[in-house]
Motif scaffolding. Structure first.
Motif, PDB file in Angstrom:
ATOM      1  N   ASN A  62       0.832 -59.191 -14.562  1.00 48.42           N
ATOM      2  CA  ASN A  62       1.115 -60.543 -15.002  1.00 48.42           C
ATOM      3  C   ASN A  62       1.538 -61.356 -13.797  1.00 48.42           C
ATOM      4  O   ASN A  62       2.120 -60.804 -12.851  1.00 48.42           O
ATOM      5  CB  ASN A  62       2.258 -60.561 -16.019  1.00 48.42           C
ATOM      6  N   PRO A  63       1.306 -62.656 -13.822  1.00 48.68           N
ATOM      7  CA  PRO A  63       1.876 -63.483 -12.760  1.00 48.68           C
ATOM      8  C   PRO A  63       3.396 -63.361 -12.772  1.00 48.68           C
ATOM      9  O   PRO A  63       4.010 -63.178 -13.825  1.00 48.68           O
ATOM     10  CB  PRO A  63       1.431 -64.899 -13.139  1.00 48.68           C
ATOM     11  N   LEU A  64       4.010 -63.440 -11.609  1.00 46.83           N
ATOM     12  CA  LEU A  64       5.459 -63.330 -11.478  1.00 46.83           C
ATOM     13  C   LEU A  64       6.061 -64.679 -11.116  1.00 46.83           C
ATOM     14  O   LEU A  64       5.430 -65.478 -10.424  1.00 46.83           O
ATOM     15  CB  LEU A  64       5.835 -62.314 -10.397  1.00 46.83           C
ATOM     16  N   ILE A  65       7.289 -64.922 -11.549  1.00 45.96           N
ATOM     17  CA  ILE A  65       8.002 -66.115 -11.135  1.00 45.96           C
ATOM     18  C   ILE A  65       8.535 -65.922  -9.727  1.00 45.96           C
ATOM     19  O   ILE A  65       9.101 -64.870  -9.398  1.00 45.96           O
ATOM     20  CB  ILE A  65       9.158 -66.423 -12.101  1.00 45.96           C
ATOM     21  N   VAL A  66       8.338 -66.918  -8.882  1.00 44.88           N
ATOM     22  CA  VAL A  66       8.853 -66.904  -7.519  1.00 44.88           C
ATOM     23  C   VAL A  66      10.055 -67.837  -7.451  1.00 44.88           C
ATOM     24  O   VAL A  66       9.981 -68.997  -7.863  1.00 44.88           O
ATOM     25  CB  VAL A  66       7.772 -67.324  -6.508  1.00 44.88           C
ATOM     26  N   HIS A  67      11.153 -67.326  -6.924  1.00 42.32           N
ATOM     27  CA  HIS A  67      12.387 -68.095  -6.797  1.00 42.32           C
ATOM     28  C   HIS A  67      12.508 -68.640  -5.379  1.00 42.32           C
ATOM     29  O   HIS A  67      12.284 -67.915  -4.401  1.00 42.32           O
ATOM     30  CB  HIS A  67      13.589 -67.206  -7.117  1.00 42.32           C
ATOM     31  N   VAL A  68      12.854 -69.901  -5.286  1.00 43.39           N
ATOM     32  CA  VAL A  68      13.023 -70.579  -3.996  1.00 43.39           C
ATOM     33  C   VAL A  68      14.340 -71.345  -4.023  1.00 43.39           C
ATOM     34  O   VAL A  68      14.868 -71.662  -5.100  1.00 43.39           O
ATOM     35  CB  VAL A  68      11.841 -71.527  -3.696  1.00 43.39           C
ATOM     36  N   PRO A  69      14.897 -71.682  -2.843  1.00 45.31           N
ATOM     37  CA  PRO A  69      16.236 -72.286  -2.834  1.00 45.31           C
ATOM     38  C   PRO A  69      16.298 -73.738  -3.267  1.00 45.31           C
ATOM     39  O   PRO A  69      17.342 -74.198  -3.739  1.00 45.31           O
ATOM     40  CB  PRO A  69      16.678 -72.132  -1.375  1.00 45.31           C
ATOM     41  N   ASP A  70      15.199 -74.496  -3.086  1.00 44.59           N
ATOM     42  CA  ASP A  70      15.262 -75.928  -3.375  1.00 44.59           C
ATOM     43  C   ASP A  70      13.859 -76.496  -3.521  1.00 44.59           C
ATOM     44  O   ASP A  70      12.853 -75.786  -3.351  1.00 44.59           O
ATOM     45  CB  ASP A  70      16.029 -76.665  -2.269  1.00 44.59           C
ATOM     46  N   LEU A  71      13.797 -77.785  -3.841  1.00 43.46           N
ATOM     47  CA  LEU A  71      12.510 -78.445  -4.047  1.00 43.46           C
ATOM     48  C   LEU A  71      11.668 -78.448  -2.781  1.00 43.46           C
ATOM     49  O   LEU A  71      10.444 -78.265  -2.836  1.00 43.46           O
ATOM     50  CB  LEU A  71      12.742 -79.879  -4.539  1.00 43.46           C
ATOM     51  N   ALA A  72      12.286 -78.635  -1.625  1.00 45.37           N
ATOM     52  CA  ALA A  72      11.525 -78.654  -0.375  1.00 45.37           C
ATOM     53  C   ALA A  72      10.792 -77.341  -0.160  1.00 45.37           C
ATOM     54  O   ALA A  72       9.623 -77.322   0.256  1.00 45.37           O
ATOM     55  CB  ALA A  72      12.462 -78.951   0.802  1.00 45.37           C
ATOM     56  N   ALA A  73      11.456 -76.237  -0.445  1.00 43.77           N
ATOM     57  CA  ALA A  73      10.809 -74.926  -0.313  1.00 43.77           C
ATOM     58  C   ALA A  73       9.672 -74.788  -1.318  1.00 43.77           C
ATOM     59  O   ALA A  73       8.610 -74.227  -0.997  1.00 43.77           O
ATOM     60  CB  ALA A  73      11.839 -73.812  -0.504  1.00 43.77           C
ATOM     61  N   ALA A  74       9.872 -75.288  -2.527  1.00 44.68           N
ATOM     62  CA  ALA A  74       8.822 -75.229  -3.548  1.00 44.68           C
ATOM     63  C   ALA A  74       7.604 -76.033  -3.128  1.00 44.68           C
ATOM     64  O   ALA A  74       6.457 -75.624  -3.348  1.00 44.68           O
ATOM     65  CB  ALA A  74       9.366 -75.747  -4.881  1.00 44.68           C
ATOM     66  N   ARG A 138      13.415 -65.819   2.562  1.00 44.04           N
ATOM     67  CA  ARG A 138      12.093 -65.604   1.985  1.00 44.04           C
ATOM     68  C   ARG A 138      12.052 -66.058   0.535  1.00 44.04           C
ATOM     69  O   ARG A 138      13.056 -65.961  -0.182  1.00 44.04           O
ATOM     70  CB  ARG A 138      11.726 -64.101   2.024  1.00 44.04           C
ATOM     71  N   PRO A 139      10.893 -66.547   0.039  1.00 43.05           N
ATOM     72  CA  PRO A 139      10.732 -66.742  -1.401  1.00 43.05           C
ATOM     73  C   PRO A 139      10.729 -65.377  -2.079  1.00 43.05           C
ATOM     74  O   PRO A 139      10.155 -64.415  -1.547  1.00 43.05           O
ATOM     75  CB  PRO A 139       9.376 -67.441  -1.514  1.00 43.05           C
ATOM     76  N   LEU A 140      11.359 -65.284  -3.231  1.00 48.48           N
ATOM     77  CA  LEU A 140      11.545 -63.982  -3.872  1.00 48.48           C
ATOM     78  C   LEU A 140      10.869 -63.945  -5.241  1.00 48.48           C
ATOM     79  O   LEU A 140      11.196 -64.737  -6.125  1.00 48.48           O
ATOM     80  CB  LEU A 140      13.034 -63.678  -4.026  1.00 48.48           C
ATOM     81  N   ALA A 141       9.917 -63.030  -5.392  1.00 53.43           N
ATOM     82  CA  ALA A 141       9.363 -62.744  -6.709  1.00 53.43           C
ATOM     83  C   ALA A 141      10.388 -61.908  -7.457  1.00 53.43           C
ATOM     84  O   ALA A 141      10.926 -60.944  -6.911  1.00 53.43           O
ATOM     85  CB  ALA A 141       8.054 -61.979  -6.583  1.00 53.43           C
TER      86      ALA A 141
END
Length: 307
Positions: A62-74, A138-141
């Motif tokens: 399944n696709p995984l959610i990736v967590h990032v610290p803020d909108l700029a990183a997204a 790093r972005p974290l799945a």
């Protein structure tokens, strides 16, 4: 005798520093968020992400959610339209996941997105996940930190009972505030209900029903299908076939010459892309045993071969 219990550390810089070191080494760690405890790994490292699936046990892709610290990183990972920006401004950080078009230069492992052109992104509010994002850089799945088909974990003890030593480190910061997985929105459609209700959104939102195309976590897997015909359980290539090998079967490419299902899972989507781009008209894939991750690999291949 080996300790049958996983390593659990209370939230603090010592725990965060150790977790960041493990992330850098390609391992996965359990960390709380405001929704549930997540099993986090570097979203740019395909082998590390495959380790998430291995730890959870017998998963479907399944696709995984990736967590990032803020909108700029997204924004470095995905493309935002006006609706997505409004939602991010209102609900990030928080329990909202946005499904957005993936940038070509995002640097995200294809295993994370299940070969889709979109990615599920979230900016978490919880201090532990935010600290780990900062320390690892790093972005974290991070899907839920529980065995496949188990109850989602809202305490460190739940993670330990479900995964045991399959997760090398659990950061304990008490019970999760929400205890319910994030709301997932794509455009103006709710793909998965969660802590943010439809009534909370700044526009009228439709609900995606179960028989619609799957594009995000929390739904049935959607698999990447090559444009070329795909033959499974091949032990040798036929004329005009690109053979993807496994274990002792040598091909033009291989999922894992060592017969390692974790390595095979990490390489699967990339191998299919390479085969599809080759000069051969057809693709063949060697047999992969069904045990453990092999079940998920075969599920993915069966869907890719379906016409």
């Amino acid at each position: 005798m080996a300790d049958p219990n996983p390593r659990v550390l209370p939230y603090g810089m010592a725990a965060i520093d150790e977790a960041a070191r493990r992330i850098t080494r390609g391992e996965c760690v359990a960390v709380p968020t405001e929704t549930v405890y997540g099993l986090a790994a570097d979203a740019g490292d395909a082998a590390a992400v495959a380790g998430i699936y291995a730890a959870k046990g017998r998963p479907a892709f399944n696709p995984l959610i990736v967590h990032v610290p803020d909108l700029a990183a997204a924004e470095r990972i995905a493309m935002f339209d006006a609706d997505a920006r409004e939602l991010a401004a209102r609900f990030w950080p928080g329990p909202l996941t946005l499904v957005l078009p993936l940038r070509d230069d995002a640097g995200i492992a294809s295993l994370v997105t299940a070969g889709l052109p979109t990615i599920a992104l979230r900016v978490p509010r919880h201090r532990a996940m935010q600290a780990l994002l900062a320390a690892s850089g790093r972005p974290l799945a991070a899907p839920s930190a529980n065995a496949s088909n188990g109850i989602s974990p809202t305490r460190a003890a739940h993670v330990a009972a479900s995964l045991g030593t399959r997760v090398p480190l659990i950061i304990d910061d008490g019970p999760c505030k929400s205890g319910l997985e994030s709301t997932i929105v794509a455009g103006r459609t709710i793909l998965r209900p969660g802590p943010i209700a439809a009534a909370d959104l700044p526009f009228a939102a439709a609900r995606r029903h179960g028989d619609a195309a799957i594009t995000a976590p929390g739904q049935l897997a959607t698999h990447y299908a090559p444009a070329k015909p795909l033959r499974l359980n091949a032990r040798e290539a036929r004329p005009d076939e690109w053979l993807i090998g496994y274990d002792s079967i040598i091909g033009d490419d291989t999922l894992s010459a060592a017969g390692d299902p974790v390595e095979a899972a990490a390489r699967l989507f990339d191998a299919l892309h390479r085969a599809d781009a080759s000069a051969r008209a057809r693709i063949a894939v060697a047999p992969v045993p069904m045990e453990g991750l092999g079940e998920a690999i075969n599920d993915r291949l069966a869907r890719a071969a379906h016409r």
